[in-house]
Each structure stands twice: as C-alpha cells, then as structure tokens.
Scaffold this motif. Sequence first.
Motif, short mmCIF file in Angstrom:
data_model
loop_
_atom_site.label_atom_id
_atom_site.label_comp_id
_atom_site.label_asym_id
_atom_site.label_seq_id
_atom_site.Cartn_x
_atom_site.Cartn_y
_atom_site.Cartn_z
N GLU A 92 0.77 -1.35 0.02
CA GLU A 92 -0.07 0.20 -0.12
C GLU A 92 1.08 1.18 -0.15
OE1 GLU A 92 -3.38 0.07 -0.10
OE2 GLU A 92 -3.57 -1.86 -0.21
N TRP A 93 0.37 2.35 -0.76
CA TRP A 93 1.16 3.68 -0.66
C TRP A 93 0.40 4.48 0.29
CZ3 TRP A 93 -0.28 8.39 -1.68
CH2 TRP A 93 0.93 9.68 -2.02
N LEU A 94 1.07 5.32 0.91
CA LEU A 94 0.72 6.35 1.60
C LEU A 94 1.18 7.60 1.38
CD1 LEU A 94 -0.28 4.49 5.15
CD2 LEU A 94 -1.80 5.26 3.74
N PRO A 95 0.94 8.68 1.87
CA PRO A 95 1.54 10.11 1.43
C PRO A 95 2.68 10.14 2.61
CG PRO A 95 -0.95 10.39 1.50
CD PRO A 95 -0.54 9.05 2.01
N GLU A 96 3.69 10.83 2.31
CA GLU A 96 4.83 11.12 3.24
C GLU A 96 4.23 12.06 4.24
OE1 GLU A 96 9.19 13.10 3.43
OE2 GLU A 96 8.29 12.70 1.31
N PRO A 97 4.41 11.40 5.75
CA PRO A 97 3.96 12.27 6.81
C PRO A 97 4.94 13.33 7.05
CG PRO A 97 4.70 10.35 7.52
CD PRO A 97 4.66 10.00 5.95
N ASN B 130 8.03 3.03 5.66
CA ASN B 130 9.07 3.08 4.46
C ASN B 130 10.11 4.00 4.99
OD1 ASN B 130 10.45 3.88 2.22
ND2 ASN B 130 8.77 3.79 0.80
N PRO B 131 11.38 3.62 5.17
CA PRO B 131 12.01 4.54 5.60
C PRO B 131 12.53 5.72 4.99
CG PRO B 131 13.42 2.24 4.99
CD PRO B 131 11.94 2.45 4.95
N GLU B 132 12.32 5.82 3.57
CA GLU B 132 12.35 6.91 2.71
C GLU B 132 11.55 7.76 3.08
OE1 GLU B 132 12.07 5.28 -1.34
OE2 GLU B 132 14.51 4.43 -1.19
N LYS B 133 10.55 7.57 3.78
CA LYS B 133 9.68 8.40 4.00
C LYS B 133 9.58 9.17 5.51
CE LYS B 133 6.08 6.82 0.82
NZ LYS B 133 4.61 6.56 0.42
N LEU B 134 10.82 8.61 6.17
CA LEU B 134 10.78 9.01 7.82
C LEU B 134 11.87 9.63 8.04
CD1 LEU B 134 9.57 5.61 9.38
CD2 LEU B 134 7.99 7.66 8.84
N ALA B 135 12.74 10.32 6.90
CA ALA B 135 14.00 10.92 7.19
C ALA B 135 13.74 12.14 8.22
CB ALA B 135 14.69 11.46 5.95
N ARG B 136 12.55 13.06 7.91
CA ARG B 136 12.53 14.06 8.88
C ARG B 136 12.12 14.02 10.06
NH1 ARG B 136 11.73 14.59 3.60
NH2 ARG B 136 12.56 16.38 2.30
N TRP B 137 11.60 12.59 10.69
CA TRP B 137 11.56 12.35 11.86
C TRP B 137 12.33 11.99 12.72
CZ3 TRP B 137 6.14 12.73 13.60
CH2 TRP B 137 5.26 12.95 12.23
N GLN B 138 13.73 11.86 12.08
CA GLN B 138 14.67 11.35 13.21
C GLN B 138 15.36 12.27 13.86
OE1 GLN B 138 15.20 8.13 13.02
NE2 GLN B 138 13.93 7.79 10.87
N GLU B 139 15.18 13.35 13.76
CA GLU B 139 15.69 14.50 14.83
C GLU B 139 15.00 14.36 16.10
OE1 GLU B 139 16.52 19.23 15.13
OE2 GLU B 139 15.75 18.50 13.38
N GLY B 140 15.64 14.32 17.09
CA GLY B 140 15.24 14.15 18.39
C GLY B 140 14.55 13.07 18.70
N ALA B 141 14.67 11.70 17.92
CA ALA B 141 14.25 10.46 18.23
C ALA B 141 14.81 9.71 19.38
CB ALA B 141 14.28 9.74 16.95
N ALA B 142 15.86 9.91 19.70
CA ALA B 142 16.65 9.20 20.88
C ALA B 142 16.03 9.67 22.16
CB ALA B 142 18.17 9.37 20.65
#
Length: 323
Positions: free
Chosen positions: A101-106, A311-323
């Motif tokens: 399934e395809w979803l928009p990039e959040p 999909n990791p290609e759609k999650l790059a902008r979520w990594q900041e402050g994840a830890a």
Amino acid sequence: MQPDGMSAGAWQAWPMSTVDASSDAVAAERPALLGVAYRMLGSFAEAEDAVQLGYERWLRLPEAERAGIRSPGAWLTRVVGRICLDELGSARARREAYVGEWLPEPLPDAPGAFGGGRFSAAPPADPAEHAELAEEVSTAMLLVLETLTPAERVAFVLHEAFGLPFAEIAEVLGRSPGACRQLASSARARVRAGRAGAASAEQHAAVVHAFLAAAATGELDALVRLLDPDARLVADGGGLVSAARRPVLGAEHVARYVLGIIEKRGAGLSISLRDSASGYVAVFAQDGVVDTVVSVEVREGRLSELWLVRNPEKLARWQEGAA
C-alpha cells in the motif's frame, strides 16, 4: 536537480548570490512553492524536485525576460503547478507498481517542513468557506486529494489553498477559466464529502492519547473499545521493511496487528506522541531510530482509520530528536 552547468554548491547559494535584484523575493517563494507541490504530490521529496525544476526554468529565462515578470511568485507557482500536473499523470502508474500500500509522506511539523514560511500565496477568497480545507495538509486530507483527477487536484490546490485566479490556473491546465472553475468546484465538493464528520483537533488529541495508553497496557479489549467496529489499518513499507501488503479490516484484527508490532520489538522500543501536520501521531522508535509513524482518523469518538508509514525513505524528517 540543479540547473545544467551549475554545481550543487552554486545552486544552493544561487538565490542570495545572483545579481538579479529580485533574488531575495524569489528565494522567499520557496516555502509556498513547496506547499503547492506537497499538496499535489503527497511526497516532500518529489515536491522538492518539482520546486527545484521550477527554479531551474526561472534561471534559464533571459535576464531581460525575468526582469519583466511583475510577480515572480505567481510565475513560479504556475510553472511548479504544470510540473506537478505532469508528475501526477505518471504517478498512478508508479503507485500501481509500488510494493504494498502507498501512503503520503507524513510531515513532523508542517510550518517547520516548509521552512517556517507561509502556506498560502494569498488569503482564500472566502475564508469562512474555504480556510479549513486550504490549510490542511494531514494524511487524511492528502488521501482525499488522491481520489481527484490530476486536473481537479491542481485546480483545487492552486485556487483554494493559494488563491490563484482561474485565469492563471487556465494557463497551467490548458483549459478555459470557466472549465477550471468547474474543476475546482467539483473537487471542493468531493473534498468536503471526504472530510465530513472528522473530529475536532481536541477530540482527535484525546482519542490518540487514549490509544497510546491502551496500546501500552497490551490489553486487547482496551484497544478494541477505542476502535470503530469497521476500523481499517493501512501500512506502507514500500517493500523495504515488513508491513501488511493489504489493509487490515475490523477492530479486533487492527488491535491485534498493533499489539503484535509492539510485542515483537523488545526493550529497545519507545513510543511517543508528537504533533504533526496530521495532529498528534504515535511515533515508534527502535533504539532511537524512528521506524513507524501512526496517523489516525477519528470519527464519532473512535479510531476509524490508522495509517502506518514504515517506509524509511518517508521517515528521514522524523529522526531529529528521536533518541
């Protein structure tokens, strides 16, 4: 996608280094142009490509022609609109070939994602009627926009969200202003129907908080009670990570799927609530790396739709402050 013959570094510096007196104003259009392209394409990466291509075409204009353009922002908006229209024409074929399934990039935070800039090139003509649709960039809204034809989507976004006159939209679509007005009207009706009954921001936040608390207990019944009996879960792994290839249907099946994700993770899993363009979302991180973002639709006090982007290609902008 920098212009031919221009290095990546020069392209990044172009808006501030060019001798064109309008360079600052032209560069300032970038957030609004990203807003246009993201609403049309549902992918921030594709939106960035479309905007860069628009700037490339601007740079290729003879200097005298650029100087004669009274509104670079309007010119760029029309050009980016045409680029997105072409992209939408091939997007459906790519979606059919997409694995699962395809979803928009959040987006983690809409204003931040668009450079802290404005969302609209101009206020809507009738704010009371259109403002709520114009500003929304949630997953739910983008999925409704996916149901429109490319021409309807372009007309709706350019007019409703960015205030472009139908005479200018006609230049983008190659149709008459009257035809563009009809396209926008048809799209508006379909968008309103698709968004009818959606919860308020406060109701949405309350149910998402309850969902996270119930998921943390691991109790199936507690989670099922928060779900609409006909709840639907869609997961997007893009073929790169494990994800359900088809929608999961029904409250109990959805609850078991969510709890199964949690149970398989182990001690390295953390789950947090974060504000986003879709309101509050649940963010799953494994050993400090975000690997799942769960956006939801709330109707009549219950979760009716859950969208899991893995999909990791759609999650790059979520990594900041994840830890």
